[in-house]
Design a protein around this motif. Structure first.
Motif, PDB file in Angstrom:
ATOM      1  N   LEU A  62     -22.685 -28.916 -35.733  1.00  0.00           N
ATOM      2  CA  LEU A  62     -21.335 -28.916 -36.306  1.00  0.00           C
ATOM      3  C   LEU A  62     -21.363 -29.336 -37.774  1.00  0.00           C
ATOM      4  N   ARG A  63     -22.252 -30.255 -38.122  1.00  0.00           N
ATOM      5  CA  ARG A  63     -22.406 -30.606 -39.536  1.00  0.00           C
ATOM      6  C   ARG A  63     -22.829 -29.373 -40.334  1.00  0.00           C
ATOM      7  N   ASP A  64     -23.808 -28.638 -39.815  1.00  0.00           N
ATOM      8  CA  ASP A  64     -24.287 -27.446 -40.522  1.00  0.00           C
ATOM      9  C   ASP A  64     -23.171 -26.416 -40.659  1.00  0.00           C
ATOM     10  N   GLU A  65     -22.389 -26.237 -39.595  1.00  0.00           N
ATOM     11  CA  GLU A  65     -21.281 -25.281 -39.625  1.00  0.00           C
ATOM     12  C   GLU A  65     -20.234 -25.716 -40.649  1.00  0.00           C
ATOM     13  N   ARG A  66     -19.965 -27.014 -40.709  1.00  0.00           N
ATOM     14  CA  ARG A  66     -19.002 -27.543 -41.687  1.00  0.00           C
ATOM     15  C   ARG A  66     -19.471 -27.281 -43.117  1.00  0.00           C
ATOM     16  N   ASP A  67     -20.719 -27.614 -43.388  1.00  0.00           N
ATOM     17  CA  ASP A  67     -21.223 -27.447 -44.754  1.00  0.00           C
ATOM     18  C   ASP A  67     -21.218 -25.982 -45.179  1.00  0.00           C
ATOM     19  N   ALA A  68     -21.547 -25.099 -44.242  1.00  0.00           N
ATOM     20  CA  ALA A  68     -21.500 -23.669 -44.552  1.00  0.00           C
ATOM     21  C   ALA A  68     -20.070 -23.214 -44.816  1.00  0.00           C
TER      22      ALA A  68
ATOM     23  N   LEU B 277     -15.639 -21.339 -48.403  1.00  0.00           N
ATOM     24  CA  LEU B 277     -14.296 -21.497 -48.965  1.00  0.00           C
ATOM     25  C   LEU B 277     -14.356 -21.633 -50.483  1.00  0.00           C
ATOM     26  N   ARG B 278     -15.285 -22.433 -50.966  1.00  0.00           N
ATOM     27  CA  ARG B 278     -15.421 -22.578 -52.416  1.00  0.00           C
ATOM     28  C   ARG B 278     -15.867 -21.276 -53.065  1.00  0.00           C
ATOM     29  N   GLY B 279     -16.710 -20.547 -52.343  1.00  0.00           N
ATOM     30  CA  GLY B 279     -17.156 -19.266 -52.866  1.00  0.00           C
ATOM     31  C   GLY B 279     -16.046 -18.242 -52.992  1.00  0.00           C
ATOM     32  N   HIS B 280     -14.947 -18.476 -52.260  1.00  0.00           N
ATOM     33  CA  HIS B 280     -13.782 -17.592 -52.344  1.00  0.00           C
ATOM     34  C   HIS B 280     -12.697 -18.168 -53.255  1.00  0.00           C
ATOM     35  N   GLY B 281     -13.086 -19.120 -54.080  1.00  0.00           N
ATOM     36  CA  GLY B 281     -12.177 -19.609 -55.112  1.00  0.00           C
ATOM     37  C   GLY B 281     -11.195 -20.674 -54.687  1.00  0.00           C
ATOM     38  N   LEU B 282     -11.383 -21.274 -53.518  1.00  0.00           N
ATOM     39  CA  LEU B 282     -10.450 -22.295 -53.048  1.00  0.00           C
ATOM     40  C   LEU B 282     -10.957 -23.693 -53.375  1.00  0.00           C
ATOM     41  N   ARG B 283     -10.032 -24.622 -53.507  1.00  0.00           N
ATOM     42  CA  ARG B 283     -10.393 -26.031 -53.651  1.00  0.00           C
ATOM     43  C   ARG B 283     -10.679 -26.605 -52.273  1.00  0.00           C
ATOM     44  N   VAL B 284     -11.748 -27.385 -52.171  1.00  0.00           N
ATOM     45  CA  VAL B 284     -12.146 -27.955 -50.885  1.00  0.00           C
ATOM     46  C   VAL B 284     -12.537 -29.412 -51.100  1.00  0.00           C
ATOM     47  N   ALA B 285     -11.999 -30.297 -50.283  1.00  0.00           N
ATOM     48  CA  ALA B 285     -12.379 -31.708 -50.361  1.00  0.00           C
ATOM     49  C   ALA B 285     -13.751 -31.896 -49.724  1.00  0.00           C
TER      50      ALA B 285
ATOM     51  N   PRO C 150      -1.688 -33.338 -48.457  1.00  0.00           N
ATOM     52  CA  PRO C 150      -0.821 -33.148 -49.622  1.00  0.00           C
ATOM     53  C   PRO C 150      -0.278 -31.725 -49.699  1.00  0.00           C
ATOM     54  N   ASP C 151       0.822 -31.561 -50.420  1.00  0.00           N
ATOM     55  CA  ASP C 151       1.420 -30.236 -50.576  1.00  0.00           C
ATOM     56  C   ASP C 151       0.374 -29.233 -51.067  1.00  0.00           C
ATOM     57  N   GLY C 152       0.392 -28.068 -50.453  1.00  0.00           N
ATOM     58  CA  GLY C 152      -0.500 -26.998 -50.874  1.00  0.00           C
ATOM     59  C   GLY C 152      -1.827 -26.954 -50.145  1.00  0.00           C
ATOM     60  N   TRP C 153      -2.106 -27.981 -49.325  1.00  0.00           N
ATOM     61  CA  TRP C 153      -3.396 -28.045 -48.620  1.00  0.00           C
ATOM     62  C   TRP C 153      -3.216 -27.748 -47.135  1.00  0.00           C
ATOM     63  N   LEU C 154      -4.284 -27.276 -46.511  1.00  0.00           N
ATOM     64  CA  LEU C 154      -4.346 -27.037 -45.077  1.00  0.00           C
ATOM     65  C   LEU C 154      -5.653 -27.624 -44.547  1.00  0.00           C
ATOM     66  N   ARG C 155      -5.681 -27.915 -43.252  1.00  0.00           N
ATOM     67  CA  ARG C 155      -6.885 -28.485 -42.648  1.00  0.00           C
ATOM     68  C   ARG C 155      -7.326 -27.630 -41.467  1.00  0.00           C
ATOM     69  N   VAL C 156      -8.622 -27.339 -41.417  1.00  0.00           N
ATOM     70  CA  VAL C 156      -9.175 -26.569 -40.304  1.00  0.00           C
ATOM     71  C   VAL C 156     -10.289 -27.364 -39.655  1.00  0.00           C
ATOM     72  N   SER C 157     -10.269 -27.412 -38.340  1.00  0.00           N
ATOM     73  CA  SER C 157     -11.356 -28.060 -37.603  1.00  0.00           C
ATOM     74  C   SER C 157     -12.574 -27.152 -37.581  1.00  0.00           C
ATOM     75  N   VAL C 158     -13.743 -27.755 -37.535  1.00  0.00           N
ATOM     76  CA  VAL C 158     -14.980 -26.983 -37.429  1.00  0.00           C
ATOM     77  C   VAL C 158     -15.162 -26.575 -35.966  1.00  0.00           C
TER      78      VAL C 158
ATOM     79  N   GLU D 173     -15.660 -19.040 -33.570  1.00  0.00           N
ATOM     80  CA  GLU D 173     -14.331 -19.479 -33.978  1.00  0.00           C
ATOM     81  C   GLU D 173     -14.207 -19.529 -35.500  1.00  0.00           C
ATOM     82  N   THR D 174     -15.253 -20.003 -36.152  1.00  0.00           N
ATOM     83  CA  THR D 174     -15.227 -20.046 -37.613  1.00  0.00           C
ATOM     84  C   THR D 174     -15.140 -18.650 -38.204  1.00  0.00           C
ATOM     85  N   ALA D 175     -15.861 -17.706 -37.608  1.00  0.00           N
ATOM     86  CA  ALA D 175     -15.806 -16.324 -38.090  1.00  0.00           C
ATOM     87  C   ALA D 175     -14.400 -15.758 -37.946  1.00  0.00           C
ATOM     88  N   ALA D 176     -13.735 -16.057 -36.828  1.00  0.00           N
ATOM     89  CA  ALA D 176     -12.363 -15.582 -36.629  1.00  0.00           C
ATOM     90  C   ALA D 176     -11.432 -16.184 -37.678  1.00  0.00           C
ATOM     91  N   PHE D 177     -11.614 -17.463 -37.977  1.00  0.00           N
ATOM     92  CA  PHE D 177     -10.812 -18.119 -39.013  1.00  0.00           C
ATOM     93  C   PHE D 177     -11.038 -17.464 -40.371  1.00  0.00           C
TER      94      PHE D 177
END
Length: 371
Positions: free
Chosen positions: A291-297, A302-310, A344-352, A357-361
């Motif tokens: 799950l750590r590996d899936e999260r890091d990927a 997400l960053r590669g698609h131009g999004l901000r990620v914490a 915060p406004d403008g952000w969303l959270r997704v579980s790993v 499931e990640t591919a569908a997301f």
């Protein structure tokens, strides 16, 4: 015609009038990635082991459970010795019905009328509810733009407010941000200077998912008797349905929690489930690695698609920014993917989730957000 008598009013506390109960949407969808569950169910051998122990416990359900659950506390100490390299005595462990009840015990013991609990937002949305339910004042300071905690800000806020409880989630929910131990030590030093005392709680519900090199606040327990470190078996162990959370602290702090807990609060069945799962900790922790590996990927994608990620040390990812985050959330839901509209406004959270499931997301997000 007989007029029915008026129904008597319920004397609900004023601060509870109109309040909706806490909870994320519970919807039947193909891909539920909104409440940070472990997507992997216990394996058949773990299930069989749990079932055997529960059957034994069931044979004694006419009796109350061990109210101090010493055997479970011994098992938890052994687990943390391996997981974090920290030696603890069983008397330094506490457990309850999920880390939610552990937190409630802490506020019951150290909060109350005329006292203040402090945290730093954005953070876990249940914290102010624990304060409300124990008649404890609630103050939320602020994290910085990267969702970290400025040590100088934390020190000054504690000095100003003199709270009796400071709540620090690390990794933080909903951001996934872990706190450096140096920052936690600044908070501990500031808390030690509060007249009358102040307990610092580091909530490590997602602690097992932290990245390599990220230490646990458990390492600070030996020299800080006013520190408590909370964990749960809901996430890494995949036992959200068992409702077992636990806490490590000084024996003196644990004894205070024993005063406020309800009698026999941890059922014999819950104790049996937890002990059986702890015997399988090595296998369950192997799933944590994947799950750590899936999260890091996912962060990289997400960053590669131009999004901000914490930066995340948890099993979820906070990402943005969106002018209409609800529209994105709804668009994903319309495609069978449920994530969390939080933070915060403008952000969303997704579980790993699982790779599938990640591919569908990802597919749904590309379509909805036009990435």
């Amino acid at each position: 015609m007989t007029v029915p008598p008026a129904r008597p009013a319920l004397p609900l506390r004023d601060e509870l009038v109109g309040i909706e109960p806490y909870g994320a949407p519970q919807l039947e969808v193909p891909y539920a990635l909104n409440v940070n569950e472990n997507p992997y169910a216990p394996s058949p051998d773990v299930v069989a082991d749990i079932a055997r122990d529960v059957a034994v416990a069931a044979g004694g359900l006419n009796r109350y459970p061990d109210r101090d659950f010493l055997a479970l506390r011994q098992d938890l100490a052994a687990y943390l010795r391996v997981e974090s390299g920290v030696e603890l005595e069983p008397g330094q462990l506490w457990a309850a019905n999920g880390s939610n009840e552990v937190m409630l015990h802490l506020l019951q013991a150290f909060g109350g009328p005329g006292r203040t609990a402090l945290s730093f937002a954005p953070t876990y949305s249940m914290y102010p509810e624990y304060a409300r339910d124990t008649f404890t004042g609630w103050v939320a300071g602020h994290r910085n733009e990267s969702f970290g905690l400025d040590p100088d800000v934390a020190r000054a806020t504690i000095a100003e407010l003199a709270p009796t409880v400071v709540l620090l989630a690390s990794p933080n929910n909903p951001t996934g941000t872990a706190l450096p131990l140096a920052t936690v030590e600044v908070v501990l030093d500031a808390a030690a200077a509060v007249r009358g005392g102040c307990v610092v709680v580091v909530d490590e519900a997602y602690g097992e998912f932290r990245r390599a090199g990220t230490p646990s606040a458990l390492e600070l327990l030996a020299r800080n008797p006013h520190l408590a470190v909370s964990r749960t078996m809901s996430k890494a162990f995949g036992l959200a349905g068992a409702r077992v959370g636990y806490l490590a602290a000084s024996a003196e702090l644990i004894d205070a929690l024993r005063v406020v807990r309800l009698p026999y609060h941890l059922s014999a069945v819950a104790q049996a489930v937890a002990r059986a799962a702890l015997r399988h900790a090595p296998a369950l922790m192997a799933q944590v690695g994947s799950l750590r590996d899936e999260r890091d990927a996912l962060v990289g994608w997400l960053r590669g698609h131009g999004l901000r990620v914490a930066d995340s040390d948890a099993n979820f990812v906070l990402f943005g920014m969106f002018d209409d985050r609800h529209g994105i959330w709804q668009g994903l839901l319309d495609r069978g993917v449920l994530i969390r509209e939080t933070g915060p406004d403008g952000w969303l959270r997704v579980s790993v989730g699982t790779p599938q499931e990640t591919a569908a997301f990802k597919d749904a997000l590309v379509e909805v957000a036009g990435l």
